[in-house]
Design a protein around this motif. Sequence first.
Motif, PDB file in Angstrom:
ATOM      1  N   ASP A  55       0.878  -1.182   0.000  1.00  0.00           N
ATOM      2  CA  ASP A  55       0.000   0.000   0.000  1.00  0.00           C
ATOM      3  C   ASP A  55       0.913   1.230   0.000  1.00  0.00           C
ATOM      4  O   ASP A  55       1.162   1.845   1.048  1.00  0.00           O
ATOM      5  N   ARG A 105       8.671  11.865  -0.092  1.00  0.00           N
ATOM      6  CA  ARG A 105       9.189  11.776   1.282  1.00  0.00           C
ATOM      7  C   ARG A 105      10.679  11.503   1.357  1.00  0.00           C
ATOM      8  O   ARG A 105      11.320  11.814   2.350  1.00  0.00           O
ATOM      9  N   THR A 106      11.220  10.854   0.293  1.00  0.00           N
ATOM     10  CA  THR A 106      12.621  10.403   0.403  1.00  0.00           C
ATOM     11  C   THR A 106      13.542  10.881  -0.719  1.00  0.00           C
ATOM     12  O   THR A 106      14.752  10.948  -0.542  1.00  0.00           O
ATOM     13  N   ALA A 125      26.386   0.686  11.436  1.00  0.00           N
ATOM     14  CA  ALA A 125      25.197   0.932  10.599  1.00  0.00           C
ATOM     15  C   ALA A 125      25.570   1.800   9.389  1.00  0.00           C
ATOM     16  O   ALA A 125      26.576   1.527   8.727  1.00  0.00           O
ATOM     17  N   VAL A 138      11.050   0.106   1.105  1.00  0.00           N
ATOM     18  CA  VAL A 138      11.127   0.986  -0.066  1.00  0.00           C
ATOM     19  C   VAL A 138      12.360   1.901  -0.001  1.00  0.00           C
ATOM     20  O   VAL A 138      12.717   2.536  -0.994  1.00  0.00           O
ATOM     21  N   ILE A 139      12.970   1.969   1.155  1.00  0.00           N
ATOM     22  CA  ILE A 139      14.035   2.963   1.369  1.00  0.00           C
ATOM     23  C   ILE A 139      15.424   2.438   1.004  1.00  0.00           C
ATOM     24  O   ILE A 139      16.266   3.183   0.502  1.00  0.00           O
ATOM     25  N   PHE A 140      15.644   1.146   1.249  1.00  0.00           N
ATOM     26  CA  PHE A 140      17.025   0.647   1.176  1.00  0.00           C
ATOM     27  C   PHE A 140      17.343  -0.103  -0.123  1.00  0.00           C
ATOM     28  O   PHE A 140      16.472  -0.727  -0.716  1.00  0.00           O
ATOM     29  N   TYR A 142      14.603  10.804  11.793  1.00  0.00           N
ATOM     30  CA  TYR A 142      14.747  11.989  10.943  1.00  0.00           C
ATOM     31  C   TYR A 142      15.119  13.225  11.768  1.00  0.00           C
ATOM     32  O   TYR A 142      16.065  13.943  11.462  1.00  0.00           O
ATOM     33  N   HIS A 198      25.633  10.875   3.468  1.00  0.00           N
ATOM     34  CA  HIS A 198      24.953   9.584   3.461  1.00  0.00           C
ATOM     35  C   HIS A 198      23.589   9.794   2.810  1.00  0.00           C
ATOM     36  O   HIS A 198      22.886  10.759   3.116  1.00  0.00           O
ATOM     37  N   ASN A 209      17.926  10.425   2.924  1.00  0.00           N
ATOM     38  CA  ASN A 209      16.688  11.128   2.629  1.00  0.00           C
ATOM     39  C   ASN A 209      17.058  12.478   2.030  1.00  0.00           C
ATOM     40  O   ASN A 209      17.859  13.216   2.604  1.00  0.00           O
TER      41      ASN A 209
HETATM   42  N1  ACO Z   1       4.065   4.428   1.468  1.00  0.00           N
HETATM   43  C1  ACO Z   1       2.965   5.077   1.925  1.00  0.00           C
HETATM   44  N2  ACO Z   1       2.810   5.437   3.203  1.00  0.00           N
HETATM   45  C2  ACO Z   1       3.818   5.114   4.056  1.00  0.00           C
HETATM   46  C3  ACO Z   1       4.965   4.427   3.656  1.00  0.00           C
HETATM   47  C4  ACO Z   1       5.079   4.073   2.286  1.00  0.00           C
HETATM   48  N3  ACO Z   1       6.150   3.441   1.785  1.00  0.00           N
HETATM   49  N4  ACO Z   1       5.779   4.262   4.716  1.00  0.00           N
HETATM   50  C5  ACO Z   1       5.147   4.824   5.767  1.00  0.00           C
HETATM   51  N5  ACO Z   1       3.955   5.334   5.383  1.00  0.00           N
HETATM   52  C6  ACO Z   1       2.943   6.016   6.181  1.00  0.00           C
HETATM   53  C7  ACO Z   1       3.050   5.735   7.655  1.00  0.00           C
HETATM   54  O1  ACO Z   1       2.409   4.510   7.993  1.00  0.00           O
HETATM   55  C8  ACO Z   1       2.343   6.917   8.267  1.00  0.00           C
HETATM   56  O2  ACO Z   1       0.954   6.702   8.187  1.00  0.00           O
HETATM   57  P1  ACO Z   1      -0.027   7.144   9.401  1.00  0.00           P
HETATM   58  O3  ACO Z   1       0.149   8.632   9.496  1.00  0.00           O
HETATM   59  O4  ACO Z   1      -1.350   6.702   8.929  1.00  0.00           O
HETATM   60  O5  ACO Z   1       0.493   6.422  10.602  1.00  0.00           O
HETATM   61  C9  ACO Z   1       2.687   8.073   7.296  1.00  0.00           C
HETATM   62  O6  ACO Z   1       3.110   7.438   6.079  1.00  0.00           O
HETATM   63  C10 ACO Z   1       3.769   9.008   7.808  1.00  0.00           C
HETATM   64  O7  ACO Z   1       4.873   8.219   8.275  1.00  0.00           O
HETATM   65  P2  ACO Z   1       6.205   8.875   8.794  1.00  0.00           P
HETATM   66  O8  ACO Z   1       7.130   7.794   9.256  1.00  0.00           O
HETATM   67  O9  ACO Z   1       5.875   9.977   9.771  1.00  0.00           O
HETATM   68  O10 ACO Z   1       6.779   9.533   7.434  1.00  0.00           O
HETATM   69  P3  ACO Z   1       7.986  10.508   7.230  1.00  0.00           P
HETATM   70  O11 ACO Z   1       7.552  11.732   6.575  1.00  0.00           O
HETATM   71  O12 ACO Z   1       8.783  10.662   8.498  1.00  0.00           O
HETATM   72  O13 ACO Z   1       8.885   9.719   6.176  1.00  0.00           O
HETATM   73  C11 ACO Z   1      10.915   8.393   6.223  1.00  0.00           C
HETATM   74  C12 ACO Z   1       9.401   8.444   6.508  1.00  0.00           C
HETATM   75  C13 ACO Z   1      11.114   8.600   4.744  1.00  0.00           C
HETATM   76  C14 ACO Z   1      11.431   7.048   6.652  1.00  0.00           C
HETATM   77  C15 ACO Z   1      11.637   9.525   6.991  1.00  0.00           C
HETATM   78  O14 ACO Z   1      11.169   9.575   8.316  1.00  0.00           O
HETATM   79  C16 ACO Z   1      13.144   9.369   7.014  1.00  0.00           C
HETATM   80  O15 ACO Z   1      13.814   9.465   6.014  1.00  0.00           O
HETATM   81  N6  ACO Z   1      13.740   9.163   8.218  1.00  0.00           N
HETATM   82  C17 ACO Z   1      15.186   9.127   8.394  1.00  0.00           C
HETATM   83  C18 ACO Z   1      15.794   7.820   7.969  1.00  0.00           C
HETATM   84  C19 ACO Z   1      17.274   7.805   8.299  1.00  0.00           C
HETATM   85  O16 ACO Z   1      17.946   8.802   8.202  1.00  0.00           O
HETATM   86  N7  ACO Z   1      17.791   6.675   8.766  1.00  0.00           N
HETATM   87  C20 ACO Z   1      19.171   6.653   9.226  1.00  0.00           C
HETATM   88  C21 ACO Z   1      20.054   5.964   8.307  1.00  0.00           C
HETATM   89  S1  ACO Z   1      19.547   4.309   7.949  1.00  0.00           S
HETATM   90  C22 ACO Z   1      20.506   3.173   8.898  1.00  0.00           C
HETATM   91  O17 ACO Z   1      21.258   3.505   9.741  1.00  0.00           O
HETATM   92  C23 ACO Z   1      20.327   1.713   8.628  1.00  0.00           C
END
Ligand code: ACO
Length: 320
Positions: free
Chosen positions: A28, A37-38, A112, A156-158, A216, A247, A250
């Motif tokens: 979904d 978002r990314t 990480a 979807v991110i990695f 984030y 890195h 996002n």
């Molecule tokens: N498609 C549609 N909706 C989604 C998806 C998706 N793929 N993924 C999450 N959603 C939904 C959530 O369920 C949530 O729904 P809800 O409001 O009904 O609960 C809504 O979207 C908002 O979710 P958030 O997590 O608040 O979305 P956000 O705007 O924060 O974006 C993201 C998410 C892209 C992951 C962002 O938070 C981000 O980039 N965070 C930082 C990641 C990072 O830097 N990680 C560190 C490095 S990675 C490592 O070390 C392994």
Amino acid sequence: MLNAKITGTGSYLPKKIVTNKDFEATLDTSDEWIYARTGIRKRHVIAEDESASSMAEIAANKAIQAAGINASDIDLIIVGTSSPDRVFPSTACLLQNKLGARGCASFDVQAACSGFIYALGIANQFIRAGGAKKALVIGTEANSRILDYSDRSTCVIFGDGAGAVVIEASEEPGILSTHMHSDGQYQDLLYINNPIKDQKQWGDEAYMTMHGNDVYKVAVKTLSRIVDETLEANNMAKSDVDWLIPHQANIRIIASVAKKLNMPMEKVVLTIENQGNTSAASVPLALDQAVRDGRIKKGDTVLMEAFGGGFVWGSALVKM
Ligand code: ACO
């Protein structure tokens, strides 16, 4: 004291590409949501017969060739990875064997998404202290093996891939400084459980969990601070930095760090759209791309930074 200089770069991306549109069939989600978002449109995913060490081997051979050395000249291999082939032997040790770099020191660093920056910092200290002369530093990630493909908030991110650098002892300035930090109080925001704790197979219910929104907020603040710390340590101004290699987690986090540096986005090396977040591999993959396409040239000052689960974060300021 000697300096440590980057003398060769290399990288590898698996052939298979998974687009945001592909995910629309099973999750979904939508291309619009993921991209807005990314900043990600697609990512590479390894084949059955590939692994962190097989990708590292290809990236390493390219870096070795670019440096004009032989694998047998290498006396230290450090691999940053959170998706190793095995718990042990280390991916670095497997790579040592594949390359035929007989007898050299080899070990993995688990930090990480900051794994490559940590590995670079450690190799820099080895070389400056005279403990190594030619080091291979790698970031390699088989992220697809540690993702739950029914969890839309992570899968979807990695993406998968590997990047490598050769660093050598040099009279000329090279790695100007490296900075490493951690704060384990955030361990529950981004983690993978230990897959062998309950005698399970690697990959069996040991998937990445991320509370993206909380991650984030800390990432933006922390990365802004480390930019200041790095410039202050080198008595440099923002305008002294030619390139930012962040890195690729996002696009919005990247843009906020660039803004902090007063740096136009043309001076930021971006791979996120086509590669996604390749964890420890993302910085060396971007570095190699910008070196090979001629953007980063000898003498340029490059700021690299990363942030990941732990939290662990770090930076490196490098004169190419
Ligand atoms: N498609 C549609 N909706 C989604 C998806 C998706 N793929 N993924 C999450 N959603 C939904 C959530 O369920 C949530 O729904 P809800 O409001 O009904 O609960 C809504 O979207 C908002 O979710 P958030 O997590 O608040 O979305 P956000 O705007 O924060 O974006 C993201 C998410 C892209 C992951 C962002 O938070 C981000 O980039 N965070 C930082 C990641 C990072 O830097 N990680 C560190 C490095 S990675 C490592 O070390 C392994």
